[in-house]
Design a protein around this motif. Structure first.
Motif, PDB file in Angstrom:
ATOM      1  N   PHE A 247       0.835  -1.090   0.045  1.00  0.00           N
ATOM      2  CA  PHE A 247      -0.052   0.052   0.061  1.00  0.00           C
ATOM      3  C   PHE A 247       0.799   1.327  -0.073  1.00  0.00           C
ATOM      4  O   PHE A 247       1.876   1.361   0.560  1.00  0.00           O
ATOM      5  N   ASN A 248       0.302   2.188  -0.608  1.00  0.00           N
ATOM      6  CA  ASN A 248       0.940   3.475  -0.631  1.00  0.00           C
ATOM      7  C   ASN A 248       0.215   4.642  -0.090  1.00  0.00           C
ATOM      8  O   ASN A 248      -0.844   5.039  -0.341  1.00  0.00           O
ATOM      9  N   CYS A 249       0.325   4.806   1.288  1.00  0.00           N
ATOM     10  CA  CYS A 249      -0.637   5.543   2.157  1.00  0.00           C
ATOM     11  C   CYS A 249      -0.305   7.070   2.238  1.00  0.00           C
ATOM     12  O   CYS A 249       0.894   7.272   2.486  1.00  0.00           O
ATOM     13  N   PRO A 250      -1.279   7.860   2.338  1.00  0.00           N
ATOM     14  CA  PRO A 250      -0.924   9.124   2.653  1.00  0.00           C
ATOM     15  C   PRO A 250      -0.652   9.564   4.045  1.00  0.00           C
ATOM     16  O   PRO A 250      -0.829   8.816   4.879  1.00  0.00           O
ATOM     17  N   LEU A 251       0.328  10.319   3.987  1.00  0.00           N
ATOM     18  CA  LEU A 251       0.998  10.712   5.549  1.00  0.00           C
ATOM     19  C   LEU A 251       0.366  11.950   5.925  1.00  0.00           C
ATOM     20  O   LEU A 251      -0.218  12.808   4.956  1.00  0.00           O
ATOM     21  N   PRO A 252       0.485  12.114   7.447  1.00  0.00           N
ATOM     22  CA  PRO A 252      -0.124  13.468   7.833  1.00  0.00           C
ATOM     23  C   PRO A 252       0.340  14.616   7.387  1.00  0.00           C
ATOM     24  O   PRO A 252       1.423  14.956   7.226  1.00  0.00           O
ATOM     25  N   PRO A 253      -0.478  15.461   6.936  1.00  0.00           N
ATOM     26  CA  PRO A 253      -0.152  16.863   6.489  1.00  0.00           C
ATOM     27  C   PRO A 253       0.484  17.713   7.732  1.00  0.00           C
ATOM     28  O   PRO A 253       0.047  17.272   8.796  1.00  0.00           O
ATOM     29  N   ALA A 254       1.265  18.921   7.447  1.00  0.00           N
ATOM     30  CA  ALA A 254       1.767  19.422   8.515  1.00  0.00           C
ATOM     31  C   ALA A 254       0.954  19.984   9.395  1.00  0.00           C
ATOM     32  O   ALA A 254       0.952  19.820  10.727  1.00  0.00           O
ATOM     33  N   GLY A 255      -0.393  20.309   9.340  1.00  0.00           N
ATOM     34  CA  GLY A 255      -1.009  20.722  10.191  1.00  0.00           C
ATOM     35  C   GLY A 255      -2.117  19.794  11.038  1.00  0.00           C
ATOM     36  O   GLY A 255      -2.668  20.188  12.213  1.00  0.00           O
ATOM     37  N   ASN A 256      -1.792  18.553  10.496  1.00  0.00           N
ATOM     38  CA  ASN A 256      -2.486  17.295  11.391  1.00  0.00           C
ATOM     39  C   ASN A 256      -1.322  16.719  12.181  1.00  0.00           C
ATOM     40  O   ASN A 256      -1.744  15.593  12.586  1.00  0.00           O
ATOM     41  N   ARG A 257      -0.119  17.359  12.439  1.00  0.00           N
ATOM     42  CA  ARG A 257       0.841  16.630  13.197  1.00  0.00           C
ATOM     43  C   ARG A 257       0.654  17.176  14.541  1.00  0.00           C
ATOM     44  O   ARG A 257       1.138  18.539  14.949  1.00  0.00           O
ATOM     45  N   LEU A 258       0.090  16.508  15.521  1.00  0.00           N
ATOM     46  CA  LEU A 258      -0.197  17.236  16.803  1.00  0.00           C
ATOM     47  C   LEU A 258       0.764  16.954  18.082  1.00  0.00           C
ATOM     48  O   LEU A 258       1.581  15.931  17.943  1.00  0.00           O
ATOM     49  N   ALA A 259       0.961  17.872  18.606  1.00  0.00           N
ATOM     50  CA  ALA A 259       2.109  17.929  19.778  1.00  0.00           C
ATOM     51  C   ALA A 259       1.712  17.209  20.936  1.00  0.00           C
ATOM     52  O   ALA A 259       2.665  16.762  21.883  1.00  0.00           O
TER      53      ALA A 259
END
Length: 274
Positions: A247-259
Motif C-alpha cells: 500500500f502507498n498511504c497518505p502521510l499526515p499533512p503538517a497541520g495534522n501533526r499534533l504535539a
C-alpha cells in the motif's frame, strides 16, 4: 467548545466498541483485507507479473487491463476461464472485474494513475498466516477521547500538501472544510480527505513512532448537517501500509501533526518473529 466531564463508558458503549473491534479484525484478515495484498504491479506495456500467470497489458480502450493466457493457466475473469484474451475492468469502473488464480489468490485492477496506467493488485488469503500476523495492539477504551467538534465547510476547500508512504513528489489535497475540536482548553484544527460520505483524517501525535505506528493513523468521521462532528479517537486505525508494504498511504499533512499524545485507538500490528 469545552471538553465535557469524563465518565466511565456504559455497557452499551462498550458493546458497540467491541463490535467495532471485531469487525475491524475481520476486515484486515479477509481474503481481500489489508494483510492479503501481496502484489501491486503497475502496467504500461505488455509484461508478466511475479507470482501469477498470463501476460498483462493495458486494455485497448484504456479502461483497465487485458490478460492473455491459455486455459491451462486457469485464470478466471468474471467467472470465465481465460483462453486467449480477456479484459479486466478497473475496480472503480461501472462494471469492475474480478480475477481468480486459485482457491486463495485473487486480483483486481486499480487506476488509472496520472500516467494513464492501471495496476494489478494480487491478494493472497493465506498471507496473514504465512506472515505470522497475531493482532493489532489497541489502547484501552477511553471516553475522554470522544471529542465533540465542529466542521466548517469552506467554498473551494482548504488546499494542503501531503506525502505518501512509498515516497515520490508531494501530493496536493483539498479538504472540503476545517474540523475543529477542543483539547485541554486549546482549539485544534484538522484537514481531511474526502472518502465517500465520510472524511478521512490522517494524523500524527506525540505517540507516533514510539507507542503507535511510525507514519501516523487514520480516523474517519461524518459531519452532521448542523456542522457538529464526533471524533472518536478510540476508532483511530493504523493505515493499510502498516499491514502490507504494497500500500502507498497518505502521510499526515503538517497541520495534522499534533504535539500532544492521543492514547486511544490502534497502536501497531504485531507479527510473530521469524
Amino acid at each position: 467548545m469545552s471538553d465535557t466531564a469524563v465518565t466511565a463508558p456504559d455497557d452499551a458503549t462498550m458493546e458497540h466498541h467491541e463490535a467495532f473491534r471485531r469487525k475491524r479484525d475481520h476486515s484486515v484478515r479477509a481474503p481481500q483485507g489489508a494483510l492479503a495484498l501481496v502484489v501491486t504491479a503497475w502496467v504500461s506495456e505488455p509484461t508478466t507479473i511475479e507470482g501469477v500467470p498470463g501476460t498483462w497489458s493495458l486494455s485497448p480502450s484504456g479502461d483497465g487491463l487485458q490478460v492473455t493466457a491459455d486455459a491451462s493457466d486457469e485464470i478466471v475473469v468474471d467467472g470465465q476461464v481465460v483462453d486467449g484474451a480477456a479484459i479486466v475492468y478497473g475496480h472503480d469502473s461501472m462494471t469492475p472485474s474480478s480475477v481468480r488464480f486459485d482457491d486463495h489468490t485473487t486480483a483486481f485492477a486499480v487506476g488509472p494513475d496520472f500516467n494513464g496506467r492501471f495496476a494489478l493488485q494480487v491478494w493472497d488469503s493465506d498471507a496473514a498466516e504465512s506472515r505470522g500476523f497475531q493482532r493489532i495492539d489497541v489502547y484501552p477504551y477511553d471516553p475522554a477521547w470522544v471529542k465533540h467538534g465542529t466542521f466548517e465547510p469552506v467554498d473551494g476547500g482548504v488546499a494542503f500538501e501531503y506525502a505518501k508512504s512509498r515516497g515520490g513528489s508531494l501530493r496536493q489535497g483539498v479538504s472540503p472544510g476545517r474540523i475543529r475540536f477542543e483539547h485541554e482548553g486549546a482549539q485544534v484544527e484538522l484537514v481531511a480527505l474526502p472518502d465517500g460520505d465520510s472524511l478521512q483524517i490522517v494524523f500524527a501525535d506525540a505517540t507516533t513512532g514510539d507507542e503507535t505506528y511510525d507514519v501516523g493513523r487514520f480516523l474517519f468521521v461524518k459531519p452532521r448537517h448542523d456542522g457538529t462532528v464526533d471524533l472518536d479517537f478510540n476508532r483511530a486505525i493504523v493505515p493499510p501500509c502498516a499491514l502490507s508494504e504494497q500500500f502507498n498511504c497518505p502521510l499526515p499533512p503538517a497541520g495534522n501533526r499534533l504535539a500532544f499524545p492521543i492514547r486511544a485507538g490502534e497502536q501497531r500490528p504485531i507479527f510473530a518473529k521469524p
